[in-house]
Design a protein around this motif. Structure first.
Motif, PDB file in Angstrom:
ATOM      1  N   TRP A  31       0.829  -1.212   0.000  1.00 23.76           N
ATOM      2  CA  TRP A  31       0.000   0.000   0.000  1.00 23.76           C
ATOM      3  C   TRP A  31       0.862   1.261   0.000  1.00 23.76           C
ATOM      4  O   TRP A  31       0.527   2.251  -0.669  1.00 23.76           O
ATOM      5  N   LEU A  32       1.954   1.244   0.761  1.00 22.66           N
ATOM      6  CA  LEU A  32       2.847   2.401   0.792  1.00 22.66           C
ATOM      7  C   LEU A  32       3.406   2.707  -0.588  1.00 22.66           C
ATOM      8  O   LEU A  32       3.415   3.857  -1.040  1.00 22.66           O
ATOM      9  N   LEU A  33       3.896   1.677  -1.269  1.00 26.24           N
ATOM     10  CA  LEU A  33       4.468   1.881  -2.602  1.00 26.24           C
ATOM     11  C   LEU A  33       3.429   2.430  -3.571  1.00 26.24           C
ATOM     12  O   LEU A  33       3.718   3.327  -4.379  1.00 26.24           O
ATOM     13  N   LEU A  34       2.210   1.917  -3.493  1.00 25.99           N
ATOM     14  CA  LEU A  34       1.152   2.354  -4.396  1.00 25.99           C
ATOM     15  C   LEU A  34       0.780   3.814  -4.161  1.00 25.99           C
ATOM     16  O   LEU A  34       0.786   4.641  -5.083  1.00 25.99           O
ATOM     17  N   LEU A  35       0.473   4.152  -2.918  1.00 30.32           N
ATOM     18  CA  LEU A  35       0.004   5.503  -2.602  1.00 30.32           C
ATOM     19  C   LEU A  35       1.098   6.550  -2.763  1.00 30.32           C
ATOM     20  O   LEU A  35       0.879   7.610  -3.369  1.00 30.32           O
ATOM     21  N   LEU A  36       2.281   6.246  -2.235  1.00 31.70           N
ATOM     22  CA  LEU A  36       3.355   7.231  -2.290  1.00 31.70           C
ATOM     23  C   LEU A  36       3.907   7.379  -3.698  1.00 31.70           C
ATOM     24  O   LEU A  36       4.371   8.457  -4.083  1.00 31.70           O
ATOM     25  N   GLY A  37       3.868   6.309  -4.482  1.00 33.48           N
ATOM     26  CA  GLY A  37       4.281   6.418  -5.880  1.00 33.48           C
ATOM     27  C   GLY A  37       3.404   7.397  -6.649  1.00 33.48           C
ATOM     28  O   GLY A  37       3.896   8.215  -7.428  1.00 33.48           O
ATOM     29  N   LEU A  38       2.089   7.307  -6.424  1.00 39.24           N
ATOM     30  CA  LEU A  38       1.166   8.242  -7.075  1.00 39.24           C
ATOM     31  C   LEU A  38       1.414   9.681  -6.617  1.00 39.24           C
ATOM     32  O   LEU A  38       1.451  10.617  -7.431  1.00 39.24           O
ATOM     33  N   LEU A  39       1.584   9.865  -5.314  1.00 41.91           N
ATOM     34  CA  LEU A  39       1.832  11.208  -4.782  1.00 41.91           C
ATOM     35  C   LEU A  39       3.139  11.785  -5.312  1.00 41.91           C
ATOM     36  O   LEU A  39       3.224  12.984  -5.607  1.00 41.91           O
ATOM     37  N   MET A  40       4.146  10.951  -5.435  1.00 43.60           N
ATOM     38  CA  MET A  40       5.431  11.419  -5.943  1.00 43.60           C
ATOM     39  C   MET A  40       5.295  11.927  -7.382  1.00 43.60           C
ATOM     40  O   MET A  40       5.845  12.977  -7.741  1.00 43.60           O
TER      41      MET A  40
END
Length: 511
Positions: free
Chosen positions: A94-103
């Motif tokens: 979940w971290l990779l998914l959400l933070l990837g989008l935000l980045m």
């Protein structure tokens, strides 16, 4: 071993590692102050670096860790290690998914983001453009440092605190090296520092991996975006993300308001905050970080009476350390700032302005320390809504006080507003705990004696402030005076403090 003594022992481990990190952090700030000063270039870098740090605290330390540790602890206790590790891996997905989008969004919208967090820069387009460039370079740091925060949650829940506490040392060492290299080789300092932030993030994550392997953890194994444990974390995180966002909005609010003051105001507040973060990180955050797993175990076992007693003793230990620290920072503010930062591009006027900001922040140091342990108690009880409501009220209070006080005392008024809002936060959090406990919501009988001794130490340190940098050599003496007097008065916090230190020294000696 009692839970309070265990917290004191683990806090001592974190405090020792954090002390090393803070010393390196001061060296880092001295070097950055020498290279950048307190002008537009420094403001650009600090704003750019603040953005990924805001999200780190929002999605990692500020909400994920608080929601993750209780769920991971309960799963490890009742479902077994393999299931707990599956929760951790599912959380990482979940971290990779959400933070990837935000980045991706942040890199594309770097300029509008800069104007949101520092609207006062709009009058100087070159500063806006430079800050936007640094944002694009710095922002991917959020992926690495959020991974570090997840590693910290796993290790802390299994009673390992050393490696996560040492992680900031990597950041400080890399930034020190990059700053000196930039000055020596003529590289653009802000851009070099931004690139160094990414290198440091990777280094911090790699540092955790050997310790995770010793715990039997591997990133390869069962994981699912729909794992029941991670869904529970998600439900707990919804209000905690809002709460963490409110906390970070306090920081953003200070930056926004400071951007309308004279150039350099953001930097004055930054350097003053760094000094306050020293005792806060070494002691306040160390105690709260060590307390969360113990609070979570007691809450999982339904031992609310023991949890209340442990909380009261933890608050006593926090006040025992933070009150004299605040007195010392206030008394020695000017020689401290002058000695650490007063060189190179950091002028005498910047020293004076930063010293007054330090006085403002220091009045809230005991509150800053207590808030984290109080919030940890709510999260251990899986009550994530009450802290959010209280934090929202305090955000409004901080904004109103900031607008009012900056009219009279400029950036110092903003520091005072943060301190006053934090004290209000402590009072409201304490009152809110009455819904969970039948016992006294705060029982620290030695507070008056702590205040009296802290005042005496502060007055003594203030008398020596005219000695300049030499006055700082008296800090160990005043600490010894305080601890000695507290011991003579039979204050139980003295025994806890020394007991935790002795246990850590024994562990180091055995190694």
């Amino acid at each position: 071993m009692s839970h309070t003594r265990k917290i004191a022992r683990n806090a001592s481990v974190v405090a020792g590692a954090t002390l090393l990190s803070r010393v390196l952090g001061f060296v880092r700030d001295v070097v950055i102050a020498f290279a950048l000063g307190a002008g537009p270039l420094a403001d650009s870098f600090f704003v750019a670096f603040r953005l990924p740090n805001l999200l780190r605290r929002l999605f990692a330390e500020g909400s994920l860790t608080m929601a993750f540790v209780p769920v991971f602890t309960r799963s490890d206790r009742f479902d077994g290690q393999d299931e707990a590790f599956a929760v951790a891996r599912s959380t990482a997905l979940w971290l990779l998914l959400l933070l990837g989008l935000l980045m991706g969004v942040a890199i594309v919208a770097a300029r509008p983001l800069t104007l949101v967090i520092a609207p006062g820069f709009a009058d100087t387009p070159e500063v806006v453009n430079h800050t936007a460039l640094l944002v694009r370079i710095c922002f991917p740091y959020i992926l690495f440092i959020s991974g570090v925060a997840l590693c910290m949650g796993i290790l802390n829940a299994r009673d390992h605190f050393l490696a996560p506490a040492l992680a900031p040392c990597v950041l400080n060492a890399v930034l020190i090296t990059a700053s000196l290299a930039a000055v020596a080789l003529g590289w653009p300092v802000p851009t070099t520092l931004a690139l160094a932030v990414l290198v440091a993030g990777l280094g911090q994550w790699l540092l955790q991996q050997p310790f995770l392997r010793r715990q039997g953890f591997s990133w390869f194994g069962p994981a699912s975006l729909r794992h029941p444990g991670v869904l529970r974390i998600g439900r707990l995180m919804l209000p905690t993300v809002v709460g963490a966002a409110v906390y970070q909005l306090n920081i953003v609010l200070g930056t926004v308001l400071a951007s309308f003051l004279s150039l350099g105001s953001i930097s004055f507040l930054y350097y003053a905050d760094r000094l306050v973060q020293f005792p806060l990180g070494v002691f306040g955050i160390a105690v709260s970080q060590a307390a969360l797993p113990s609070f979570s175990r007691l809450a999982a076992d339904g031992a609310h009476e023991d949890l209340l007693q442990t909380l009261n003793k933890t608050l006593g230990l926090l006040l025992f350390i933070s009150l004299p620290s605040a007195a010392g920072l206030i008394a020695l503010s000017e020689p401290m700032v002058a000695t650490l930062f007063g060189r190179g591009a950091f002028s005498a006027e910047a020293v004076q302005a930063t010293a007054w900001a330090l006085v403002g922040y220091s009045t809230g140091l005991p509150a800053f320390c207590c808030v984290r342990s109080l919030v940890s108690t709510y999260y251990a009880l899986e009550d994530t809504k009450t802290p959010v409501k209280i934090a929202t009220l305090c955000l409004l209070l901080n904004g109103g006080l900031g607008l009012l006080l900056m009219q009279f005392w400029a950036h110092v008024g903003l520091a005072l507003a943060v301190a006053l809002a934090s004290w209000a936060n402590v009072v409201l959090l304490l009152r809110g705990l009455r819904a969970h406990f039948n016992g006294p919501w705060m029982a620290v009988p030695g507070v008056v004696r702590m205040l009296g001794l802290s005042l005496l130490v502060g007055v003594g340190a203030w008398v020596t402030a005219g000695w300049g940098g030499w006055a700082l050599l008296g800090i160990p003496f005043w600490a010894a005076v305080y601890l000695g007097a507290a011991g003579m008065l039979g204050m139980p916090e003295t025994e806890l403090f020394f007991d935790g230190t002795r246990q850590v020294l024994r562990r180091v000696g055995k190694r």
